[in-house]
Design a protein around this motif. Structure first.
Motif, PDB file in Angstrom:
ATOM      1  N   HIS F 127       0.813  -1.215   0.000  1.00  0.00           N
ATOM      2  CA  HIS F 127       0.000   0.000   0.000  1.00  0.00           C
ATOM      3  C   HIS F 127       0.847   1.265   0.000  1.00  0.00           C
ATOM      4  CE1 HIS F 127      -4.526   0.817   0.774  1.00  0.00           C
ATOM      5  NE2 HIS F 127      -4.055   1.550  -0.212  1.00  0.00           N
ATOM      6  N   ASP F 150     -10.147  -1.155   2.732  1.00  0.00           N
ATOM      7  CA  ASP F 150      -9.017  -1.559   3.566  1.00  0.00           C
ATOM      8  C   ASP F 150      -9.544  -2.009   4.925  1.00  0.00           C
ATOM      9  OD1 ASP F 150      -6.391  -1.857   4.567  1.00  0.00           O
ATOM     10  OD2 ASP F 150      -5.732   0.042   3.684  1.00  0.00           O
ATOM     11  N   ASP F 154      -4.151   2.922   7.696  1.00  0.00           N
ATOM     12  CA  ASP F 154      -2.908   3.335   7.024  1.00  0.00           C
ATOM     13  C   ASP F 154      -2.628   4.820   7.248  1.00  0.00           C
ATOM     14  OD1 ASP F 154      -2.769   0.757   6.181  1.00  0.00           O
ATOM     15  OD2 ASP F 154      -3.021   1.163   4.052  1.00  0.00           O
ATOM     16  N   ASN F 165       4.101   0.869   4.145  1.00  0.00           N
ATOM     17  CA  ASN F 165       2.736   0.537   3.704  1.00  0.00           C
ATOM     18  C   ASN F 165       1.696   0.847   4.777  1.00  0.00           C
ATOM     19  OD1 ASN F 165       3.482  -1.562   5.426  1.00  0.00           O
ATOM     20  ND2 ASN F 165       2.402  -3.121   4.236  1.00  0.00           N
ATOM     21  N   ASP F 242      -7.059  -2.089  -1.153  1.00  0.00           N
ATOM     22  CA  ASP F 242      -6.186  -2.977  -0.395  1.00  0.00           C
ATOM     23  C   ASP F 242      -6.959  -4.286  -0.246  1.00  0.00           C
ATOM     24  OD1 ASP F 242      -4.920  -4.446   1.592  1.00  0.00           O
ATOM     25  OD2 ASP F 242      -4.308  -2.669   2.709  1.00  0.00           O
TER      26      ASP F 242
HETATM   27 CA   LIG Z   1      -3.612  -0.689   3.479  1.00  0.00          CA
END
Ligand SMILES: [Ca+2]
Ligand SMILES: [Ca+2]
Ligand SMILES: [Ca+2]
Ligand SMILES: [Ca+2]
Ligand SMILES: [Ca+2]
Ligand SMILES: [Ca+2]
Ligand SMILES: [Ca+2]
Ligand SMILES: [Ca+2]
Ligand SMILES: [Ca+2]
Ligand SMILES: [Ca+2]
Ligand SMILES: [Ca+2]
Ligand SMILES: [Ca+2]
Lengths: 318, 318, 318, 318, 318, 318
Positions: F127, F150, F154, F165, F242
């Protein structure tokens, strides 16, 4: 001729009319006749110190026999008329490990008392099966010598964890079933044993050949010395093959793998030489865990051990 | 005595009171005493040219030590009183690879400056760790010679991809940390190197033994020549063991596997011989990727390398 | 120079400007020029007696070439200017196996009739491809001798199951494409063949070297005798390498694996010696099933066979 | 600050200063303080009818906790201050399975008698551990009800194979430790049980919800009825989670997998609802065999079960 | 009672006296009596467009039956007295795929002509077996309708690659064995078919339910419509279950896996509903490749399909 | 027409003249024309916090396209004339991760500045690639909104481990490339995030839909709200997928797997809905590690995401 292409489930495989597959000479016992060689599965591995699926091994070794033929081209011996009686497997108890061990001892004892001329080839299971198997063998064979191929002594005490795959030869010695002097260990390895147990071996007269000995003296010399030494003292010799005597590159499917071991050809050579000796009257093959092997390589070697043994027994006759 | 059978998580495994397992002599550092041997993990493999999980190797090698005992039966040496200080692992930076390399160099340098008598055994990681590890080693040891077991020269230029696992010995030479004349490469293989880098080696006085040399001259001879040659010129020798020096059949868990390599017994023999030499004062073991290995075979050999090294260092003392 | 870091899909891999990778000398055919060596894939394995994914092997062997370099350090020969024309793969029919075999024969025949000086290296597929491949080869080469590395005779009858991977050399003899006297089998193994087929071989003048022969006489001696014998009688020699000639520890990716086989260095030595002989004008490499291999080990050996062959052909020229 | 980047072996992993990993709240017992929740490993799987490595499960579940954080975003509850005492694992006997079972019972009994307010979360092991675990639990908790998530009744007779992973609830009923009326089985599946054992359950008042019931009534309804029914009759409720209640697509790592089971979210919902109930005072998670799982998926669900349980217990407090 | 614990090789497994395992009701044909249900293996997968080991599937499905019991607790139906005749497997030719297909057609035709009341359950093999199987079925059953569960139409032309696993229903229509109007395809998926073949289906009156239809209408509705529609037009219905109708998460062992498919419970529900209909008189289960499956999950579902079918046929009788 | 069956290496696969495979519409860039859709590989995964082989993902996703066709039967849309330009992969630096990230940003920026009408589909990598990819995208697209599928925020700080990531969306916000208000996260999961980062999200106006939201509100509703909200505020929308948003049972090949996630059909439905929106002008698919996947299941879903996206973009046009 209706339904002519139907074969029994599992039997619909290609047959070449000029080939005898090794499993074809292994015939389930009909309750009567017994051949000169017998196969008996002892699928016990709950007695292992570490997790082991060695109980699946008899089935896989039998299956691997179907991947090979009966013909030993190097000696021009075809085993197609050498029959082996398959006594099947001994049913193990789910939770009573003493009972399981008793069943093994009693089965081997009864089998040999009823069919004294057959040579039992016992398929473990873990090495714990050798204690009851050799106990049963001994009942029918007088004084027994054992040649053990192994990276380990298997002379552990039985107090810490009961009778396990680490204790069979200690149990045999302490129960008076074999004398330490009549036990020969071949392939013992560095960092795979403890000093107290090596000392126990030496104190009880056990002959120990390490892998360095194998490399320096050669397997022929060691087998010759072993056979000569035992033949003077015992009535029958039993070979116990713990497959972890082999290097991990050759036998990846043993629970206790490591480097520095024997290659498979050396082991097969040893088996050839031993089979030539009349007093060699029994064998077990143990410590193959098919659930962790790669492409059944280790069981394939076991199949070759059996076939090599039969070939050389046959050669001795011829 | 309540709750008497509870063991710390992970410790509830069978203990045989007569067996010392190899991991028992590896003791986490208490911040004070340091044993004659030290274990340090350098879990860096983001510097690899190809995808590598070699960073998992220190953990797995340590774990494999628990599969083996301390007793070298072939030399009757029990390592149970030979202590090894486990300094643990050097924390790597997630994204700053220069920083990671610096941490390795600084750690080895500081460790040896504070504890000059301990022999560091550094567990990679990829071969990129040897540049900082030997750099740190050098700071404390005067003139340093290196014996590198490897299929590859690792003399690549650093322009194309920075300092990677293909460049450590080039970096060492170019930074003046070692002289090319004091670098000996054993096990170099066909189709695993390029001519310009072989030429670079020759131009800088590097001694190169290919696998053909190993087969033709024998490992004893090569080690003897190597040790003799280096001992005249350097203050300390560092052994760098890239496990891909082994044939793929023996070390399936290295990123760059192939046929035509060394068997594991030959490598262990080399380690035995080298350990006998006093000037051998450091070692690393690199390029094991446990995520692609089979049953941790390659890490098992690493464990045997450590134990064989300790045994022969011990034998030299005794 | 915009988008300067974009590489064709799959090509975005690290390039060291001083390294030539082996796949770089293998150049797809442009329809015109043909190099002294040719690569042709024959991805047929539906003709196998047992389940086989050998059809995936040409792709994997090519890919493995990219893991190795062009430099044979032991002979100081760099293959970077030795070109190999990659003719790609022969498209197989989904269900018509005769048609697939015909396509192989016709392709090899046409290729050699148009480009008589190139040495074809045919990548199987199962061993069934050697029948059409050698048939096509024969059309252009006069009297042909074959050196077959194999654990098995492959002299089965074609009645029981048609032309399969068990029958190619029987077919070649019976179709008069080669004489039995000009077929040499090396590496034949115990329990991997049947007596009638060994007898068939002997009856037809086939020279058979078992693994025991290889161990006792050494591969150099056997190759020397083989080459001498054939050179007197034939115009061209074709090498057929069934990878199961190797021990299962070295070539785990063949369908019919087992113990007691050759190690990979011995096979590579044989290839070196054979390549030196001018009359050796063709080769196939068969029976690698990448779907059951471990880390493409068996295909890696195939890559080394090709590179070793090229090196020694080159050495012979130089 | 020398050697500053060295971390204890295994601890050199990236730490984000704003993240609490779930394993950080699981603290090894210091012999004194005990938290409101306790973790105890019961690594017994030699009592399994089929081959099982469920003994490896406690270690793997603990490790999986380190893959997750303490924060339940959906309820905005952060468990970072919820402590769990890790009592480690109960040492199992190598060969005496009765002894192993006794150790489990005694440990749970002693632990709860000394620390009556902690909620034990017992990690099997196979389902055989629930008999001794609930027996020990019962000694301290008065009348006990059990909610069992399982594809199977586990009401087998103990004559055929002794006390195994097929017998725990039969043993509990027959030993008078729980009443059949206080046992609720959820997730029972077609073709995974025999009629005589279903009848045994009905005859003893066991409440049985099949997977069809779960699909038709919904898990909320079933849990509500179960809790209401038990709360009237018992002093404490123990949840026994056999992970094979899940469909094989969700829990591939159970020995007895099959289609038609629960999805993992439904099971987590059930755990949430149960944790809300004060009388729920104990739990075990069994029948995960990490040696046959895929990427520890099944142990990952176990980790989520524990965290979901803690979250909802916490939510109930707040 | 000597040797009392010996069981036939492979049979030494724990038996609970109160449990009937599903494989116990599957009895090898004695050449005489035939039960209301028959099992026939058609281990042909060389006709697959892509590499397939579906030929191993009959053996594995049979083995999986031994992992389950005969008791459908949700309907309180115990199949222990419902006998199934196991006709074993049809021997396939090694290289003649037309011959193999003929053997399948002839076997099914002869079997049903001799035993018209048994319901054949044919275990593939790839989907190519449905052409000969339904052809043989048709000979004895008058007008036949087919309900095909599949992600794919299998209506490819036979020119490009002969009769493969992509062509069976095209062949059936073009040979006049079934009418397009009597073919119902359920579970057809996006990106798994080509427009020309969908058009071919529509042009020939095939009823096509995509996965979106299954999600929007529900499987009960679709089955109801399908059965009603066919029952008016045909004498007998044959169910053809290509396991790749399932989502890859549920059936990981099919050659052509992908997302967006059916879950296993929906398929089992469909089978239940279909079994209730008298005219449903035959079934095949195809496209399971055990060599690429995970823990035989896909074959386990096949076992449940068989047991679910038997249960509902039985329920219909009761 | 000689050598007529030879196909370029790797291309000798069965071709059905009526089928268009999905990879056929993905055409390598010829340096001139650019199609409405572009594929760009960003094989960077050394920036991952945990070990990741996501760099292999672009190759595998492309390969998986060849397993599927261009025909969306459910919408009767055939993509065979929808061209996609394959720009290949961006070459990553071996050791300089900043440089690698810069190459990604510059490539996307340049590509869109030169070909402003193509919709880039960027294949990670981990990512971490979304930070440079969206940065490059933003340079050409005005105000950008992001919809992130996701399990994780993140939004980690970049101090502890640099840009990894775990940090892309934090970097995007802090660099002012996107506003927090224009970031929508869908599928956020319990025990997969920390409270401080959730708070960071809330503080910066990020819209967060947890998996409970997805289950309770339905994906259609959430997508509708998301699109409506963003369309008012931004010029272009970028979808960042993701794959670990999916449950581990559906996407076993992501580094950070766990239970409680989305099923693959829900994600595909979301993609369909998003593709309908004109402002959706870019997408990336990240966090697939093919080295740990099962049968490339996760990459297969990625292929379906691409095809579903194309189909609905196409549908919007038609
Ligand atoms: Ca991610
Ligand atoms: Ca032993
Ligand atoms: Ca042993
Ligand atoms: Ca190196
Ligand atoms: Ca190397
Ligand atoms: Ca052959
Ligand atoms: Ca062969
Ligand atoms: Ca249970
Ligand atoms: Ca269960
Ligand atoms: Ca189909
Ligand atoms: Ca299909
Ligand atoms: Ca994520």
């Amino acid at each position: 001729m209706p339904l002519s292409h139907l074969k029994k489930a599992g039997d619909a495989v290609f047959v070449d009319s000029y080939v005898t597959k090794a499993h074809e000479i292994v015939v389930p016992w009909d309750g009567k006749e017994v051949a000169p060689f017998s196969l008996i599965g002892a699928p016990l591995s709950k007695t292992s110190i570490s997790h082991s699926g060695a109980s699946f091994s008899p089935t896989v070794i039998r299956k691997m026999l179907s991947s090979y033929s009966t013909y030993a081209i190097e000696d021009d011996i075809d085993l197609k008329d050498v029959m082996v009686t398959d006594f099947g497997d001994i049913l193990m108890h789910v939770t009573d490990l003493d009972e399981s061990r008793n069943r093994i001892r009693n089965t081997i004892e009864e089998l040999l008392s009823q069919h004294s001329n057959t040579i039992p080839i016992v398929l473990g299971g873990d090495h714990g099966i050798s204690f009851p198997s050799i106990s049963g063998f001994k009942k029918n064979k007088g004084k027994v010598g054992v040649i053990q191929f192994d990276a380990h002594h298997d002379l552990r005490n039985t107090v810490d964890g009961g009778r396990s795959n680490g204790t069979p030869f200690r149990s045999l010695i302490e129960q008076g079933i074999i004398d330490g002097e009549n036990l020969i260990q071949i392939g013992i390895r560095n960092f795979s044993n403890s000093k107290p147990y090596s000392e126990y071996g030496h104190d009880h007269g056990v002959t120990i050949y390490t892998m360095r000995d194998v490399r320096q003296q050669g397997i022929e010399k060691i087998i010759e010395k072993s056979v000569n030494s035992l033949c003077e003292k015992v009535d029958a010799i039993y070979i116990s093959v713990d497959m972890d005597v082999l290097d991990q590159a050759f036998a990846p499917g043993c629970p206790a793998i490591g480097p520095g071991g024997m290659d498979s050809m050396t082991l097969l050579d040893a088996i050839s030489l031993l089979a030539n000796e009349d007093k060699v009257q029994g064998m077990d093959i143990v410590e193959i865990d098919p659930t962790i092997d790669f492409r059944d390589m280790t069981s394939r070697i076991a199949a070759h051990i059996i076939l090599t043994f039969l070939t050389n027994k046959q050669k001795a006759i011829v």
